[in-house]
Each structure stands twice: as C-alpha cells, then as structure tokens.
Design a protein around this motif. Sequence first.
Motif, mmCIF file in Angstrom:
data_model
loop_
_atom_site.group_PDB
_atom_site.id
_atom_site.type_symbol
_atom_site.label_atom_id
_atom_site.label_comp_id
_atom_site.label_asym_id
_atom_site.label_seq_id
_atom_site.Cartn_x
_atom_site.Cartn_y
_atom_site.Cartn_z
ATOM 1 N N HIS A 287 0.823 -1.217 0.000
ATOM 2 C CA HIS A 287 0.000 0.000 0.000
ATOM 3 C C HIS A 287 0.858 1.268 0.000
ATOM 4 O O HIS A 287 0.551 2.235 -0.714
ATOM 5 N N GLU A 288 1.930 1.276 0.771
ATOM 6 C CA GLU A 288 2.767 2.474 0.877
ATOM 7 C C GLU A 288 3.431 2.821 -0.451
ATOM 8 O O GLU A 288 3.476 3.987 -0.856
ATOM 9 N N GLN B 250 2.416 1.957 -3.416
ATOM 10 C CA GLN B 250 1.360 2.376 -4.353
ATOM 11 C C GLN B 250 0.936 3.818 -4.075
ATOM 12 O O GLN B 250 0.685 4.580 -5.007
ATOM 13 N N GLN B 251 0.853 4.200 -2.816
ATOM 14 C CA GLN B 251 0.481 5.578 -2.475
ATOM 15 C C GLN B 251 1.556 6.571 -2.912
ATOM 16 O O GLN B 251 1.251 7.688 -3.313
ATOM 17 N N ALA B 252 2.824 6.156 -2.832
ATOM 18 C CA ALA B 252 3.913 7.042 -3.260
ATOM 19 C C ALA B 252 3.838 7.304 -4.759
ATOM 20 O O ALA B 252 4.123 8.405 -5.224
ATOM 21 N N ARG B 253 3.458 6.290 -5.533
ATOM 22 C CA ARG B 253 3.373 6.448 -6.984
ATOM 23 C C ARG B 253 2.033 7.018 -7.426
ATOM 24 O O ARG B 253 1.977 7.814 -8.351
ATOM 25 N N ARG C 175 -6.427 2.771 -4.086
ATOM 26 C CA ARG C 175 -6.635 1.836 -2.982
ATOM 27 C C ARG C 175 -6.424 0.384 -3.411
ATOM 28 O O ARG C 175 -6.823 -0.543 -2.704
ATOM 29 N N GLY C 176 -5.776 0.153 -4.541
ATOM 30 C CA GLY C 176 -5.614 -1.189 -5.084
ATOM 31 C C GLY C 176 -4.810 -2.143 -4.207
ATOM 32 O O GLY C 176 -5.043 -3.345 -4.240
ATOM 33 N N PHE C 177 -3.860 -1.636 -3.420
ATOM 34 C CA PHE C 177 -3.033 -2.497 -2.568
ATOM 35 C C PHE C 177 -3.339 -2.298 -1.091
ATOM 36 O O PHE C 177 -2.557 -2.704 -0.233
ATOM 37 N N MET D 189 -3.626 -9.977 3.633
ATOM 38 C CA MET D 189 -3.788 -11.204 2.860
ATOM 39 C C MET D 189 -2.584 -12.150 2.951
ATOM 40 O O MET D 189 -2.666 -13.284 2.507
ATOM 41 N N VAL D 190 -1.476 -11.713 3.557
ATOM 42 C CA VAL D 190 -0.252 -12.505 3.553
ATOM 43 C C VAL D 190 -0.454 -13.870 4.212
ATOM 44 O O VAL D 190 -0.125 -14.902 3.651
ATOM 45 N N GLU D 191 -0.996 -13.925 5.404
ATOM 46 C CA GLU D 191 -1.187 -15.181 6.129
ATOM 47 C C GLU D 191 -2.659 -15.562 6.247
ATOM 48 O O GLU D 191 -3.034 -16.348 7.102
ATOM 49 N N LYS D 192 -3.468 -15.012 5.417
ATOM 50 C CA LYS D 192 -4.913 -15.242 5.477
ATOM 51 C C LYS D 192 -5.258 -16.653 5.018
ATOM 52 O O LYS D 192 -4.785 -17.106 3.985
ATOM 53 N N GLN D 193 -6.068 -17.352 5.797
ATOM 54 C CA GLN D 193 -6.564 -18.681 5.438
ATOM 55 C C GLN D 193 -7.908 -18.497 4.767
ATOM 56 O O GLN D 193 -8.835 -17.924 5.330
#
Length: 183
Positions: A155-156, A158-161, A166-168, A174-178
């Motif tokens: 997210h960070e 993506q916000q810089a660019r 809000r795409g990321f 979601m990294v460890e999401k089951q």
Amino acid sequence: MTRPLDQATAAAVRAGHVPYLFFVQMDFSQPLRVCSAGYDIEWNGATWLGIGALGGIEPIQEQAGLEAIGVRLTLAGVPPELIAITLAEQYQGKACQIWFAPLREDLQLAAAPVRLFSGRMDTMNTEVGETAKVTVSAESRMVSWERAKVRRYNHEDQQARYPGDRGFEFVAQMVEKQLTWGR
C-alpha cells in the motif's frame, strides 16, 4: 541489427558522391533539435536548427545480441538560448535520438532519414565561450535491463506512486490469510 532501408535511401547511398546530414534530438522540456546542415531544415513536422559542422558523433556500435550500447556526441555552435535549457534542466534519463539522411544534388532530403540511435542521456558537459560546445553521452535502454527494479507491491509504495489509489490497501492482511473455498 539490420536496419530497413527503402529503395530511395538505398539508391541515394549507392551513388558516387553522397552528401548527407545527421539529425539529433534531445528531449528537454523544449526539445533540442539540431542538424549538421548550415541552414535550418523542416522535417518530421519540426524545424531543425542547422548548426553546420555538428561537432562529432563517435561511431555507433551495432550489436547482434541484447547488449547495451552507448554513443558520445559533441554539438558545437549551439545558440546561447538553447544552452540555457541544457544547463537549467534535469537531463539524465531523457530521450536522445540520432538520424542519418542522404541528400540529393540540391541538398534536400533524398529519402526519409534512418534512425541510427535511440536511447537516454546519461552525462553532459557544457563549455560556454564565444560559441558553446555540449558533449553528451547517451545509453541505449538496454542499460536498465539488468538493473534491479525497486518496486514493492504494498500500500505504501502504491500511495507514493499513485496517491489515493486503494488497489493495494488490503495486501498486508492477505499474507497469512486462510481462505476456505466451498463447504
């Protein structure tokens, strides 16, 4: 790399005496377009400033494979108003192109110019005196082929660019999401 030549260019180059021009374009906020003629030339929808003896272009190396090549060129006799642009702006990474054009007996273009080099400006040395001299080193875009890409897909970054995108936004969750699919 093989360059496509139309019939008119091939015939002009095979002639006994071939007068020719080089066109050089460097993309600043106001593109610097110069040619090796002693007079201005209209080509490709723009006026190319004739600065006479262009200065010099080192031989452009041709590569059979995917290799980075570079070129070094010197522009002599550049007007002061164009020198001000080269000194005031950030130039690294801006486009630089070189074309070759054979001429007819009346010193007009015999055929469409052939692009010899297309790349990005790297270093520039400007000498100002009674006449100005600009020496530019440019590299092909293949130089960045092996450069590491410094992009984080979070997210960070993506916000810089793209501020407000809000795409990321939920990537970290979601990294460890089951996820359970179906029943």
